[in-house]
Write a protein that holds these residues in place. Sequence first.
Motif, PDB file in Angstrom:
ATOM      1  N   TYR A  68       0.714  -1.177   0.000  1.00 15.84           N
ATOM      2  CA  TYR A  68      -0.143  -0.032  -0.124  1.00 15.84           C
ATOM      3  C   TYR A  68       0.835   1.258  -0.066  1.00 15.84           C
ATOM      4  N   ILE A  69       2.011   1.121   0.826  1.00 15.30           N
ATOM      5  CA  ILE A  69       2.888   2.244   0.959  1.00 15.30           C
ATOM      6  C   ILE A  69       3.483   2.519  -0.578  1.00 15.30           C
ATOM      7  N   LYS A  70       4.102   1.446  -1.085  1.00 19.23           N
ATOM      8  CA  LYS A  70       4.743   1.465  -2.466  1.00 19.23           C
ATOM      9  C   LYS A  70       3.659   2.172  -3.329  1.00 19.23           C
ATOM     10  N   ALA A  71       2.164   1.711  -3.359  1.00 16.56           N
ATOM     11  CA  ALA A  71       1.292   2.375  -4.286  1.00 16.56           C
ATOM     12  C   ALA A  71       1.091   3.740  -4.040  1.00 16.56           C
ATOM     13  N   LEU A  72       1.044   4.202  -2.803  1.00 18.04           N
ATOM     14  CA  LEU A  72       1.068   5.676  -2.569  1.00 18.04           C
ATOM     15  C   LEU A  72       1.923   6.423  -2.894  1.00 18.04           C
ATOM     16  N   ILE A  73       3.247   5.996  -2.669  1.00 15.36           N
ATOM     17  CA  ILE A  73       4.542   6.879  -3.287  1.00 15.36           C
ATOM     18  C   ILE A  73       4.382   6.953  -4.801  1.00 15.36           C
ATOM     19  N   GLN A  74       4.207   5.962  -5.536  1.00 16.05           N
ATOM     20  CA  GLN A  74       4.236   5.683  -7.030  1.00 16.05           C
ATOM     21  C   GLN A  74       3.057   6.779  -7.234  1.00 16.05           C
ATOM     22  N   GLN A  75       1.917   6.574  -6.820  1.00 19.37           N
ATOM     23  CA  GLN A  75       0.811   7.364  -7.303  1.00 19.37           C
ATOM     24  C   GLN A  75       1.045   8.846  -7.096  1.00 19.37           C
ATOM     25  N   ALA A  76       1.607   9.272  -5.812  1.00 13.55           N
ATOM     26  CA  ALA A  76       2.181  10.635  -5.669  1.00 13.55           C
ATOM     27  C   ALA A  76       3.152  11.030  -6.696  1.00 13.55           C
ATOM     28  N   ARG A  77       4.006  10.334  -7.157  1.00 13.57           N
ATOM     29  CA  ARG A  77       4.990  10.581  -8.025  1.00 13.57           C
ATOM     30  C   ARG A  77       4.317  11.142  -9.532  1.00 13.57           C
ATOM     31  N   SER A  78       3.400  10.133  -9.765  1.00 15.30           N
ATOM     32  CA  SER A  78       2.818  10.150 -10.949  1.00 15.30           C
ATOM     33  C   SER A  78       1.810  11.443 -11.074  1.00 15.30           C
ATOM     34  N   LEU A  79       1.461  11.965  -9.838  1.00 16.70           N
ATOM     35  CA  LEU A  79       0.719  13.114  -9.951  1.00 16.70           C
ATOM     36  C   LEU A  79       1.679  14.402  -9.477  1.00 16.70           C
ATOM     37  N   GLN A  80       2.845  14.057  -9.467  1.00 17.25           N
ATOM     38  CA  GLN A  80       3.955  15.231  -9.372  1.00 17.25           C
ATOM     39  C   GLN A  80       3.727  15.797  -7.956  1.00 17.25           C
TER      40      GLN A  80
END
Length: 222
Positions: free
Chosen positions: A146-158
């Motif tokens: 879940y943490i990994k997915a949050l970080i990656q989504q935040a990166r994609s949303l800049q």
Amino acid sequence: ASMTRIARAFAPRPVLYRTFDGRSQSQHRGPLVDRQRLDRELAALARSRREGCDNLHLLLPFVRDAEDVRFTRDRLQAVGLEPGDRFQLWIMAEVPALLFGLRECVAAGISGIAIGSNDLAQSLLAVDRDSPPEGFDARHPAVLEYIKALIQQARSLQIPCSICGDAPARHADLVEKLVRWGITSISVPADAIDATHRAIDRAERRILLEAARQLGDNGELR
């Protein structure tokens, strides 16, 4: 007064003020339960900024969805504050539902997220909120994914993504995972700062070395 003193002590570095989180075992409704208290906090924050503390920003805990963000923006506008480049509104990422509504929260005006590893792990693993950190493992595979997915989504949303809680301070192996996933910053207690710095440095060096070896294997680096 305390808010102003702290903001001035750290200026010009940014300071995030986290609003009161009055949840209990019988009240899991987040930071918007006591609206009068929230309004008082936001008024105090606005007053501090008018007194010159323009490095002071807002962090909202236990956000469930963009509706919480929009509600807070309305309350901020009532005290003369508008989230944007000069005044940032961050939210805690500790409610599992947020992963599915983060894009909408960004559209509603948030500037970044801070993952609360303790509350997030407790929510995902159905652990009592009053349980001590030793009573559960924030490195459970479900929590890490879940943490990994949050970080990656935040990166994609800049938007920047930070993390706080006991887990990063207690587990150096988790720090390396966070760095590899692209975490922006890690918040730890004062007595864990040096060890966390060393863990970050080791992780970054290992990642750079692996990248250099990969380039070498591809014949692109001599």
